[in-house]
Write an enzyme that holds these catalytic residues in place. Sequence first.
Site, short mmCIF file in Angstrom:
data_model
loop_
_atom_site.label_atom_id
_atom_site.label_comp_id
_atom_site.label_asym_id
_atom_site.label_seq_id
_atom_site.Cartn_x
_atom_site.Cartn_y
_atom_site.Cartn_z
N LEU A 50 2.19 -2.03 0.64
CA LEU A 50 1.81 -1.04 2.23
C LEU A 50 1.67 -0.06 1.86
O LEU A 50 1.58 1.17 2.51
CB LEU A 50 4.36 -1.15 2.43
CG LEU A 50 4.50 -2.31 2.87
CD1 LEU A 50 6.23 -1.97 2.76
CD2 LEU A 50 3.83 -1.82 4.51
N GLY A 51 0.89 -0.02 0.39
CA GLY A 51 -0.09 1.73 0.51
C GLY A 51 1.08 2.67 0.58
O GLY A 51 2.15 2.95 0.47
N CYS A 52 -0.10 3.40 1.58
CA CYS A 52 0.47 4.24 1.80
C CYS A 52 2.07 4.50 2.63
O CYS A 52 2.65 5.17 2.48
CB CYS A 52 -0.48 5.50 2.24
SG CYS A 52 -2.01 6.58 0.89
N ALA A 53 2.74 3.68 3.63
CA ALA A 53 3.62 3.13 4.06
C ALA A 53 4.79 2.97 3.13
O ALA A 53 5.61 2.68 4.04
CB ALA A 53 3.46 2.51 5.36
#
Length: 364
Positions: free
Chosen positions: A147-150
């Site tokens: 989800l990386g930055c989320a």
Amino acid sequence: MLSRGRTGVLAVASASPAHVITQAQAKAFARSFFDDYFMGRDGAVIDRFLGAYDNAGVETRQLARPHDWYQQLHSFPDKNAAYIEQAVPLARRAGELALQRAGLDPTEVGAIVFASSTGLSTPSLDARLVQELGLARDVARVPLWGLGCAGGSAGLARARTLAMGLGKPVLVIACELCSLTFMHGDRRSANLIAVALFGDGAAAVVVAPEPWWDPQNPACGPELLGGYSRLLDDSEDIMGWDLADEGLRVRFSPTIPGLVIQHGPQLVADAAGVIGLGAEQLKHLVFHPGGRKVLDAYDQALGLEPDRLRHARAVLREHGNMSSPTVLFVFERFLADPQTRSNQPGLLLGLGPGFCAEGVLFRW
């Protein structure tokens, strides 16, 4: 037991690695690393790209390894081993501090949500953190990868659902070591810009239902009102990783600020609608600072006053974009500001691979 009451935040905490790099040092590193690639081309090209370092809104960042480590070529297994070695103690520091601030015995935690996308581990690192933090061995483990930055905002939203269902406190930890993914063989402009933006860090949040969370207790944090998720179709190319021989190669599009301008108003309106409000009724906005251009795009798209996202800009300035924990760094700073408490609704939001938006509605 199943919780039928309300759910809120007991504590937020963050942790940073010891190795600090200034933006001037990062710019000098980028010049030395990329200059040979731009040799023979228009001499202004490298200077134009390096101008991004002066306009990134970043002054300092913290790194998992000393500066000279990044001058050397490292294999994917070596970088991943460094990720595991450094992420566990960093995530532990954030988790311990959050539990301490919450006044919670670790054995009371019913679930741990661990968000990270900058390294690989099976078992996922939350298995180690259960033991390192002294959590009950029957705690529910929910690892979030990709989800990386989320990831931080998604983790908080999932924790609310878990806390309501389990009737127990939930510990959220987001930890990223973005710097360890740097690839010597990647001479694309995306890699050069990544060096201008990304840093390392960890953050933790303790979420709990009543009676642990007590709206009458001024030491408790905001009530969590609902989660929000939105996936944009056919947008996988905008942000993510590509697997290469040297490891995880960053993928992010320069169109992201434009997407914020295009979709931001509707995303915020839809999120507000989760709790039956209009976007204009959201007093508080806690946004992931993907970069200065992204924050500027939010200002433009939503018609915000200059200081509305001041906490996001401060985190970007002092820590850079750390991916998933960054919005929780902003949340910690936001909650520590006495001017923010007004018993009004707000939105915590992050954008990440998918391309997606993940958020949590709250009252503070």
